[in-house]
Write a protein that holds these residues in place. Sequence first.
Motif, short mmCIF file in Angstrom:
data_model
loop_
_atom_site.label_atom_id
_atom_site.label_comp_id
_atom_site.label_asym_id
_atom_site.label_seq_id
_atom_site.Cartn_x
_atom_site.Cartn_y
_atom_site.Cartn_z
N LEU A 1 11.94 2.61 -2.27
CA LEU A 1 12.29 1.40 -1.53
C LEU A 1 13.11 0.45 -2.39
O LEU A 1 14.11 -0.11 -1.94
CB LEU A 1 11.02 0.69 -1.02
N ALA A 2 12.71 0.29 -3.65
CA ALA A 2 13.44 -0.60 -4.55
C ALA A 2 14.86 -0.11 -4.78
O ALA A 2 15.81 -0.89 -4.72
CB ALA A 2 12.69 -0.71 -5.88
N LEU A 3 15.04 1.18 -5.02
CA LEU A 3 16.38 1.72 -5.27
C LEU A 3 17.24 1.70 -4.00
O LEU A 3 18.45 1.44 -4.07
CB LEU A 3 16.29 3.14 -5.83
N ASN B 1 0.82 -1.20 0.00
CA ASN B 1 0.00 0.00 0.00
C ASN B 1 0.87 1.27 0.00
O ASN B 1 0.62 2.21 0.73
CB ASN B 1 -0.98 0.01 1.18
N LEU B 2 1.90 1.25 -0.84
CA LEU B 2 2.80 2.39 -1.00
C LEU B 2 2.49 3.09 -2.31
O LEU B 2 2.00 2.48 -3.26
CB LEU B 2 4.26 1.93 -1.03
N SER B 3 2.79 4.37 -2.38
CA SER B 3 2.69 5.07 -3.66
C SER B 3 3.78 4.53 -4.58
O SER B 3 4.74 3.89 -4.14
CB SER B 3 2.87 6.58 -3.45
N TYR B 4 3.65 4.79 -5.87
CA TYR B 4 4.67 4.33 -6.80
C TYR B 4 6.02 4.99 -6.50
O TYR B 4 7.06 4.36 -6.65
CB TYR B 4 4.24 4.57 -8.25
N ALA B 5 5.99 6.24 -6.09
CA ALA B 5 7.23 6.93 -5.75
C ALA B 5 7.90 6.27 -4.55
O ALA B 5 9.12 6.05 -4.55
CB ALA B 5 6.96 8.41 -5.46
N ASP B 6 7.11 5.92 -3.54
CA ASP B 6 7.67 5.25 -2.37
C ASP B 6 8.16 3.84 -2.72
O ASP B 6 9.18 3.38 -2.22
CB ASP B 6 6.65 5.17 -1.23
#
Length: 91
Positions: free
Chosen positions: A14-16, A5-10
């Motif tokens: 997180l991925a980076l 339930n994170l925004s795409y930016a978040d």
Amino acid sequence: AYIENLSYADGLYLALATVTSIGYGDLYPQTQMGKIGMCFYAPLSLSVTGVCLSTWGDFVQNRAMGVWHSAHSNFKHAMHDAQTATGHNPL
């Protein structure tokens, strides 16, 4: 991002942060599925990042060595031509 339930930016952040092994700790998986997914994503993404960096480093090194060998060869030819023209070593 959807499972947590994170925004795409978040999610991208997180991925980076995970791929670069920075891991600030401000975002992390909180659901069971997110934690299980991260157990597979983190080692795989770090491995792929390592291979990419290694490949890029080899490319840069090979280009630098090509430039070095070309410059060294040109210098040797210039010194030989100067020595032939003057009869003595210019250095």
